[in-house]
Design a protein around this motif. Structure first.
Motif, PDB file in Angstrom:
ATOM      1  N   GLY A   1      40.297 -26.463 -21.604  1.00 35.76           N
ATOM      2  CA  GLY A   1      39.733 -25.816 -22.773  1.00 35.76           C
ATOM      3  C   GLY A   1      38.709 -24.752 -22.424  1.00 35.76           C
ATOM      4  N   ARG A   2      38.182 -24.142 -23.465  1.00 36.09           N
ATOM      5  CA  ARG A   2      37.193 -23.086 -23.275  1.00 36.09           C
ATOM      6  C   ARG A   2      35.804 -23.679 -23.052  1.00 36.09           C
ATOM      7  NH1 ARG A   2      38.630 -18.817 -28.170  1.00 36.09           N
ATOM      8  NH2 ARG A   2      40.782 -18.310 -27.481  1.00 36.09           N
ATOM      9  N   PRO A   3      34.953 -22.957 -22.362  1.00 40.46           N
ATOM     10  CA  PRO A   3      33.564 -23.448 -22.194  1.00 40.46           C
ATOM     11  C   PRO A   3      32.822 -23.360 -23.529  1.00 40.46           C
ATOM     12  CG  PRO A   3      33.784 -21.243 -21.273  1.00 40.46           C
ATOM     13  CD  PRO A   3      35.179 -21.697 -21.624  1.00 40.46           C
ATOM     14  N   PRO A   4      31.953 -24.312 -23.820  1.00 38.73           N
ATOM     15  CA  PRO A   4      31.182 -24.246 -25.072  1.00 38.73           C
ATOM     16  C   PRO A   4      30.231 -23.057 -25.066  1.00 38.73           C
ATOM     17  CG  PRO A   4      30.339 -25.980 -23.657  1.00 38.73           C
ATOM     18  CD  PRO A   4      31.588 -25.473 -23.009  1.00 38.73           C
ATOM     19  N   GLY A   5      29.993 -22.512 -26.242  1.00 35.69           N
ATOM     20  CA  GLY A   5      29.065 -21.394 -26.347  1.00 35.69           C
ATOM     21  C   GLY A   5      27.645 -21.804 -25.960  1.00 35.69           C
ATOM     22  N   PHE A   6      26.969 -20.905 -25.285  1.00 30.98           N
ATOM     23  CA  PHE A   6      25.605 -21.216 -24.848  1.00 30.98           C
ATOM     24  C   PHE A   6      24.798 -19.928 -24.768  1.00 30.98           C
ATOM     25  CE2 PHE A   6      22.480 -21.929 -21.372  1.00 30.98           C
ATOM     26  CZ  PHE A   6      21.736 -22.912 -22.006  1.00 30.98           C
ATOM     27  N   ASP A   7      23.591 -19.945 -25.309  1.00 33.33           N
ATOM     28  CA  ASP A   7      22.694 -18.795 -25.317  1.00 33.33           C
ATOM     29  C   ASP A   7      21.475 -19.111 -24.457  1.00 33.33           C
ATOM     30  OD1 ASP A   7      21.122 -16.610 -25.820  1.00 33.33           O
ATOM     31  OD2 ASP A   7      20.724 -17.087 -27.929  1.00 33.33           O
ATOM     32  N   PRO A   8      21.398 -18.596 -23.236  1.00 37.74           N
ATOM     33  CA  PRO A   8      20.257 -18.911 -22.352  1.00 37.74           C
ATOM     34  C   PRO A   8      18.913 -18.503 -22.944  1.00 37.74           C
ATOM     35  CG  PRO A   8      22.034 -17.880 -21.112  1.00 37.74           C
ATOM     36  CD  PRO A   8      22.387 -17.741 -22.558  1.00 37.74           C
ATOM     37  N   GLU A   9      18.866 -17.378 -23.665  1.00 44.54           N
ATOM     38  CA  GLU A   9      17.603 -16.931 -24.255  1.00 44.54           C
ATOM     39  C   GLU A   9      17.159 -17.873 -25.363  1.00 44.54           C
ATOM     40  OE1 GLU A   9      15.438 -14.494 -23.444  1.00 44.54           O
ATOM     41  OE2 GLU A   9      16.654 -14.306 -21.625  1.00 44.54           O
ATOM     42  N   GLY A  10      18.109 -18.250 -26.225  1.00 43.49           N
ATOM     43  CA  GLY A  10      17.766 -19.174 -27.302  1.00 43.49           C
ATOM     44  C   GLY A  10      17.375 -20.545 -26.797  1.00 43.49           C
ATOM     45  N   TYR A  11      17.907 -20.930 -25.630  1.00 45.09           N
ATOM     46  CA  TYR A  11      17.630 -22.250 -25.067  1.00 45.09           C
ATOM     47  C   TYR A  11      16.184 -22.387 -24.603  1.00 45.09           C
ATOM     48  CZ  TYR A  11      18.187 -26.354 -22.040  1.00 45.09           C
ATOM     49  OH  TYR A  11      18.056 -27.601 -21.456  1.00 45.09           O
ATOM     50  N   LYS A  12      15.507 -21.273 -24.440  1.00 47.46           N
ATOM     51  CA  LYS A  12      14.130 -21.311 -23.950  1.00 47.46           C
ATOM     52  C   LYS A  12      13.188 -22.052 -24.901  1.00 47.46           C
ATOM     53  CE  LYS A  12      14.359 -17.106 -21.134  1.00 47.46           C
ATOM     54  NZ  LYS A  12      13.829 -15.723 -20.949  1.00 47.46           N
ATOM     55  N   ILE A  13      13.559 -22.169 -26.169  1.00 47.41           N
ATOM     56  CA  ILE A  13      12.675 -22.849 -27.122  1.00 47.41           C
ATOM     57  C   ILE A  13      12.705 -24.366 -26.954  1.00 47.41           C
ATOM     58  CG2 ILE A  13      13.015 -20.992 -28.804  1.00 47.41           C
ATOM     59  CD1 ILE A  13      14.671 -23.020 -30.441  1.00 47.41           C
ATOM     60  N   ARG A  14      13.572 -24.882 -26.052  1.00 47.93           N
ATOM     61  CA  ARG A  14      13.644 -26.338 -25.894  1.00 47.93           C
ATOM     62  C   ARG A  14      12.330 -26.935 -25.415  1.00 47.93           C
ATOM     63  NH1 ARG A  14      14.495 -30.703 -22.971  1.00 47.93           N
ATOM     64  NH2 ARG A  14      13.984 -29.617 -21.038  1.00 47.93           N
ATOM     65  N   ASN A  15      11.447 -26.095 -24.881  1.00 40.89           N
ATOM     66  CA  ASN A  15      10.166 -26.628 -24.402  1.00 40.89           C
ATOM     67  C   ASN A  15       9.299 -27.149 -25.539  1.00 40.89           C
ATOM     68  OD1 ASN A  15       7.852 -24.563 -25.136  1.00 40.89           O
ATOM     69  ND2 ASN A  15       9.640 -23.344 -24.584  1.00 40.89           N
ATOM     70  N   THR A  16       9.677 -26.846 -26.800  1.00 43.97           N
ATOM     71  CA  THR A  16       8.866 -27.334 -27.918  1.00 43.97           C
ATOM     72  C   THR A  16       8.824 -28.852 -27.972  1.00 43.97           C
ATOM     73  OG1 THR A  16      10.789 -27.104 -29.387  1.00 43.97           O
ATOM     74  CG2 THR A  16       9.231 -25.272 -29.326  1.00 43.97           C
ATOM     75  N   VAL A  17       9.943 -29.510 -27.660  1.00 45.37           N
ATOM     76  CA  VAL A  17       9.942 -30.970 -27.694  1.00 45.37           C
ATOM     77  C   VAL A  17       9.131 -31.525 -26.527  1.00 45.37           C
ATOM     78  CG1 VAL A  17      12.101 -31.253 -26.378  1.00 45.37           C
ATOM     79  CG2 VAL A  17      11.402 -33.002 -28.011  1.00 45.37           C
ATOM     80  N   GLU A  18       9.149 -30.857 -25.380  1.00 49.08           N
ATOM     81  CA  GLU A  18       8.326 -31.289 -24.253  1.00 49.08           C
ATOM     82  C   GLU A  18       6.844 -31.177 -24.595  1.00 49.08           C
ATOM     83  OE1 GLU A  18       9.570 -32.594 -21.697  1.00 49.08           O
ATOM     84  OE2 GLU A  18      11.646 -31.900 -21.519  1.00 49.08           O
ATOM     85  N   ARG A  19       6.479 -30.109 -25.270  1.00 56.91           N
ATOM     86  CA  ARG A  19       5.073 -29.928 -25.657  1.00 56.91           C
ATOM     87  C   ARG A  19       4.671 -30.942 -26.732  1.00 56.91           C
ATOM     88  NH1 ARG A  19       5.867 -23.780 -26.978  1.00 56.91           N
ATOM     89  NH2 ARG A  19       3.797 -23.908 -27.953  1.00 56.91           N
ATOM     90  N   CYS A  20       5.607 -31.282 -27.608  1.00 58.62           N
ATOM     91  CA  CYS A  20       5.330 -32.310 -28.618  1.00 58.62           C
ATOM     92  C   CYS A  20       5.074 -33.661 -27.956  1.00 58.62           C
ATOM     93  CB  CYS A  20       6.507 -32.400 -29.592  1.00 58.62           C
ATOM     94  SG  CYS A  20       6.319 -33.664 -30.862  1.00 58.62           S
ATOM     95  N   ILE A  21       5.901 -34.005 -26.974  1.00 60.67           N
ATOM     96  CA  ILE A  21       5.709 -35.262 -26.234  1.00 60.67           C
ATOM     97  C   ILE A  21       4.351 -35.269 -25.538  1.00 60.67           C
ATOM     98  CG2 ILE A  21       6.524 -36.569 -24.236  1.00 60.67           C
ATOM     99  CD1 ILE A  21       9.391 -35.742 -25.057  1.00 60.67           C
ATOM    100  N   ALA A  22       3.970 -34.123 -24.964  1.00 55.49           N
ATOM    101  CA  ALA A  22       2.672 -34.035 -24.287  1.00 55.49           C
ATOM    102  C   ALA A  22       1.528 -34.263 -25.273  1.00 55.49           C
ATOM    103  CB  ALA A  22       2.535 -32.673 -23.622  1.00 55.49           C
ATOM    104  N   ARG A  23       1.671 -33.758 -26.502  1.00 53.04           N
ATOM    105  CA  ARG A  23       0.624 -33.955 -27.511  1.00 53.04           C
ATOM    106  C   ARG A  23       0.511 -35.427 -27.893  1.00 53.04           C
ATOM    107  NH1 ARG A  23       1.431 -29.466 -32.199  1.00 53.04           N
ATOM    108  NH2 ARG A  23      -0.666 -30.189 -32.769  1.00 53.04           N
ATOM    109  N   LEU A  24       1.645 -36.089 -28.022  1.00 50.43           N
ATOM    110  CA  LEU A  24       1.611 -37.505 -28.378  1.00 50.43           C
ATOM    111  C   LEU A  24       1.019 -38.348 -27.254  1.00 50.43           C
ATOM    112  CD1 LEU A  24       5.133 -37.882 -30.049  1.00 50.43           C
ATOM    113  CD2 LEU A  24       2.925 -37.920 -31.215  1.00 50.43           C
ATOM    114  N   LYS A  25       1.325 -37.983 -26.008  1.00 54.25           N
ATOM    115  CA  LYS A  25       0.858 -38.779 -24.879  1.00 54.25           C
ATOM    116  C   LYS A  25      -0.594 -38.493 -24.507  1.00 54.25           C
ATOM    117  CE  LYS A  25       4.999 -40.326 -22.561  1.00 54.25           C
ATOM    118  NZ  LYS A  25       5.681 -40.474 -21.258  1.00 54.25           N
ATOM    119  N   GLN A  26      -1.251 -37.614 -25.235  1.00 55.48           N
ATOM    120  CA  GLN A  26      -2.692 -37.484 -25.073  1.00 55.48           C
ATOM    121  C   GLN A  26      -3.396 -38.753 -25.546  1.00 55.48           C
ATOM    122  OE1 GLN A  26      -3.911 -33.928 -27.107  1.00 55.48           O
ATOM    123  NE2 GLN A  26      -2.897 -32.561 -25.660  1.00 55.48           N
TER     124      GLN A  26
END
Length: 285
Positions: free
Chosen positions: A230-255
């Protein structure tokens, strides 16, 4: 009380309006504000309940109210109401991210009664044994502004992808007036651990854009199969950069030290502690 920010100003006024009022007989309740401040102090410092400063009053009063609101859903109701307030003025960024984090369990978190029948309490108390000993895993969805939208607890050794649909199903933001709560984000970003056919199908059926990179093994296997792969799934490397928001959210909770290391025997109480921290994040914004 200024220490936690949201216990003063408009944020506290909205939270106060959602708190239950005393009914029936009995002595007068201790001020809600003092009790919530004590709960925040306990989980920010990671101290035992019995070590609460005397200025907060009897520790049993604080613990009993925290436990009561955890079991009757008061903490979750407040969290949901703050999300609804933000969504009503278009302050929620629906480009969400999903991830999980492992929390080490203190020895005091072990020993909960087996088979304890409490609504919403898993049989394993969301605690399992892995290389690091007893651990709990927090599966989390965060909006584009690093704020928690939903969470689910599991034992620490469980696979991330297994709980993807469960944590997505927890997204329920009420809308003003009649109508169903909003449950569908515009986009979901996640790391390679969530790259599976089931998850991609789940998002496609709901018309949610998926930003999930393929693992090297999946890419190799697809190319090896040729057309059948089959075809490779669509992926946007630039749009993927926002995934760090969940990492930053976890860091806020673990304070909060009482969240960075679990000391609660019951998953219901540990989830309530996470909810209190989430309320603080939403009330300050």
């Amino acid at each position: 009380m200024d220490r936690y920010g949201w216990l003063t100003g408009p944020g506290w006024e909205e939270v106060e309006a959602l708190l239950p009022t005393q009914r029936g007989r009995g002595g007068r309740w201790r001020d809600h504000r003092t009790v919530i401040d004590a709960v925040c102090w306990k989980y920010r410092t990671g101290a035992p309940w019995r070590d609460l400063p005397a200025s907060f009053g009897p520790w049993q009063t604080v613990y009993n109210r925290f436990r009561r609101w955890a079991r009757d859903g008061t903490w979750r109701t407040i969290w949901t109401a703050l999300q609804a307030r933000a969504d009503a003025v278009s302050e929620i960024d629906w480009l969400v991210s999903v991830d999980s984090t492992v929390v080490r369990a203190h020895q005091h978190a072990a020993g909960a009664r087996v088979g304890q029948r409490l609504t919403g309490e898993p049989e394993d108390h969301a605690m399992g044994r892995s290389r690091g000993g007893l651990t709990t895993k927090v599966h989390l969805v965060a909006d584009g502004r690093c704020r928690p939208l939903a969470l689910v607890l599991s034992a620490g050794q469980r696979n991330d992808a297994v709980f993807f649909e469960a944590v997505m199903a927890r997204i329920r933001v009420p809308r003003p007036g009649p109508g169903r709560p909003r449950t569908r984000p515009e986009q979901v970003s996640a790391d390679r651990a969530y790259s599976s056919r089931a998850i991609r199908t789940y998002l496609r059926v709901r018309r949610i854009r998926a930003l999930i990179p393929e693992p090297i093994g999946q890419i190799t296997n697809r190319k090896r199969r040729g057309r059948a792969g089959g075809r490779p799934p669509g992926f946007d490397p630039e749009g993927y950069k926002i995934r760090n928001t969940v990492e930053r959210c976890i860091a806020r909770l673990k304070q909060w030290r009482g969240i960075a290391m679990r000391t609660d025997k019951l998953a219901l109480h540990f989830e309530a502690a996470l909810t209190v921290a989430a309320i603080g994040i939403w009330a300050r914004t």
